[in-house]
Design an enzyme around this catalytic site. Structure first.
Site, mmCIF file in Angstrom:
data_model
loop_
_atom_site.group_PDB
_atom_site.id
_atom_site.type_symbol
_atom_site.label_atom_id
_atom_site.label_comp_id
_atom_site.label_asym_id
_atom_site.label_seq_id
_atom_site.Cartn_x
_atom_site.Cartn_y
_atom_site.Cartn_z
ATOM 1 N N HIS A 121 46.776 40.090 46.242
ATOM 2 C CA HIS A 121 47.371 40.074 44.426
ATOM 3 C C HIS A 121 46.571 39.531 43.271
ATOM 4 O O HIS A 121 46.507 38.921 43.121
ATOM 5 C CB HIS A 121 48.717 39.922 44.403
ATOM 6 N N HIS A 163 44.206 42.565 34.515
ATOM 7 C CA HIS A 163 44.932 43.464 34.808
ATOM 8 C C HIS A 163 45.502 43.724 33.141
ATOM 9 O O HIS A 163 46.275 45.131 33.423
ATOM 10 C CB HIS A 163 46.542 41.978 35.431
#
Length: 227
Positions: free
Chosen positions: A8, A50
């Protein structure tokens, strides 16, 4: 297909997220694939970050979309790392990539890059945005796409199919056997995120998921032990 362990944002539990340092460590840890996030800079570069703002993950402030690539390059993304562009990640590691489109406008730019570098086999595209998933599927022959959701209704499998996705990536904290069965009945692969504990890993195994996204390299080793 074997159970996949996806890093991730690299391995953000131990390295600065979405940096080359994090991606290289994920590859060295043996992750089956590396997940990352994409926004467009003010001048149209596919930057790996992100959030829509740089505040949380760098020493800068403001929206990514308001900063040029050169301005983004001047920021510290953690431990001296710089904000990378997707091309750099593709050159720095050999692993399969799961590229999550955060900004719908990035879908077309990503599709152009995939066509130029012939990436359909290496890069799987994911997004919370149905339109972004569908657009990449239209523009890139053979593209593999994933619909991501944190909350969903009983129509989630139909939504994925309508967008042309071949997989769902769903929040492990809300994932149930009923949803897993819906996905399987629709012929969709199913990934759980974010799996950082043995308890969530056991749940993923019990639900017979195709894989998990994790922040920590240790989950891969634990996953092999629980297999």
């Amino acid at each position: 297909m074997s159970f996949l362990t996806i890093g991730h944002r690299g391995v953000m539990g131990v390295e600065p997220e979405n940096t080359l340092r994090s991606f290289v460590r994920a590859e060295r840890a043996g992750m089956d694939a590396i997940e990352l996030d994409l926004h467009l800079s003010k001048d149209g570069a596919l930057v790996v970050m992100h959030d829509a703002e740089v505040d949380r993950t760098t020493d800068g402030t403001g929206p990514v979309a308001d900063l040029t690539l050169a301005e983004l390059r001047g920021l510290d993304a953690g431990r001296g790392e710089r904000v990378p562009v997707l091309d750099e990640v593709l050159d720095a590691v050999r692993s399969p990539i799961q590229a999550e489109i955060k900004d719908v406008a990035a879908a077309r730019v990503l599709a152009e890059l995939m066509l130029r570098r012939d990436l359909a086999a290496r890069v799987e595209v994911s997004s919370f945005h149905d339109d972004a998933v569908a657009e990449v599927g239209r523009l890139v022959p053979g593209a593999r796409t994933v619909l991501v959701a944190e909350e969903w209704g009983p129509d989630i499998a139909k939504r994925a199919r309508a967008a042309g996705a071949g997989a769902l990536a769903l929040d492990i904290r809300r994932l149930t056997l009923e949803t897993a069965d819906l996905a399987r009945s629709a012929g969709l692969r199913l990934i759980g995120w974010v799996v950082n504990t043995p308890q969530h890993l056991r749940l993923a195994r019990a639900l017979e998921l195709d894989g998990v996204t994790t922040d920590y390299p240790e989950i891969r080793r634990t996953g092999r032990f629980l297999a």
